[in-house]
Design a protein around this motif. Structure first.
Motif, PDB file in Angstrom:
ATOM      1  N   LEU A  23       0.758  -1.238   0.259  1.00 58.24           N
ATOM      2  CA  LEU A  23       0.082   0.213   0.048  1.00 58.24           C
ATOM      3  C   LEU A  23       0.802   1.244  -0.077  1.00 58.24           C
ATOM      4  O   LEU A  23       0.391   2.163  -0.569  1.00 58.24           O
ATOM      5  CB  LEU A  23      -0.914  -0.024   1.259  1.00 58.24           C
ATOM      6  N   ILE A  24       1.826   1.264   0.640  1.00 54.64           N
ATOM      7  CA  ILE A  24       2.726   2.657   0.724  1.00 54.64           C
ATOM      8  C   ILE A  24       3.933   2.078  -0.311  1.00 54.64           C
ATOM      9  O   ILE A  24       4.690   1.461  -0.107  1.00 54.64           O
ATOM     10  CB  ILE A  24       3.441   2.560   2.135  1.00 54.64           C
ATOM     11  N   PRO A  25       4.076   3.170  -1.324  1.00 54.80           N
ATOM     12  CA  PRO A  25       5.040   2.852  -2.281  1.00 54.80           C
ATOM     13  C   PRO A  25       6.462   3.237  -2.080  1.00 54.80           C
ATOM     14  O   PRO A  25       7.092   4.251  -2.598  1.00 54.80           O
ATOM     15  CB  PRO A  25       4.681   3.837  -3.461  1.00 54.80           C
ATOM     16  N   LEU A  26       7.071   2.790  -0.997  1.00 55.17           N
ATOM     17  CA  LEU A  26       8.469   3.185  -0.555  1.00 55.17           C
ATOM     18  C   LEU A  26       9.256   1.915  -0.612  1.00 55.17           C
ATOM     19  O   LEU A  26       8.686   0.792  -0.566  1.00 55.17           O
ATOM     20  CB  LEU A  26       8.539   3.699   0.907  1.00 55.17           C
TER      21      LEU A  26
END
Length: 122
Positions: A23-26
């Motif tokens: 979900l978090i594009p890191l």
């Protein structure tokens, strides 16, 4: 049954870490998300240490077994690794020293702050 519940809590947090990774594009591994989430849950008291203590201790005790696959991988890919051995050794040494120095400084800061806080309370 207690161990199943404790292990289930740890696995649930690990799964949520996996979901957060997508979900978090890191470029952060899901295990880091899981560790941070578990820390937040423990600090806030949502999950008590006693709720995961025995299973966590067991996982730490068997941790050396988890490195067997890495050791086998090093043996299998030794020819490819041999060409970059010197840079790997240097990077490993520098990063280890850096982590030790930063950890030491953070620990010293926390100890000083705690002592100051205790002296202010008295």
């Amino acid at each position: 049954m207690k161990y199943m519940r404790q292990f289930g809590i740890i696995m649930l947090v690990t799964c949520i870490g996996e979901i957060l990774k997508y979900l978090i594009p890191l470029a952060i591994p899901s295990s880091i998300y899981g560790l941070c989430l578990m820390m937040v849950l423990l600090v806030t008291g949502i999950v008590k240490v006693d709720d995961v203590k025995e299973s966590g201790t067991f996982l730490i005790e068997i941790m050396p077994l988890m490195f067997i696959a890495s050791g086998v991988g090093i043996v299998v890919y030794w020819k490819q690794l041999k060409t970059m051995l010197i840079p790997l050794i240097i990077i490993t040494f520098v990063s280890t020293v850096l982590v030790m120095a930063v950890s030491g400084k953070v620990t010293q800061y926390v100890i000083k702050r705690r002592k100051k806080h205790e002296s202010d309370d008295n």
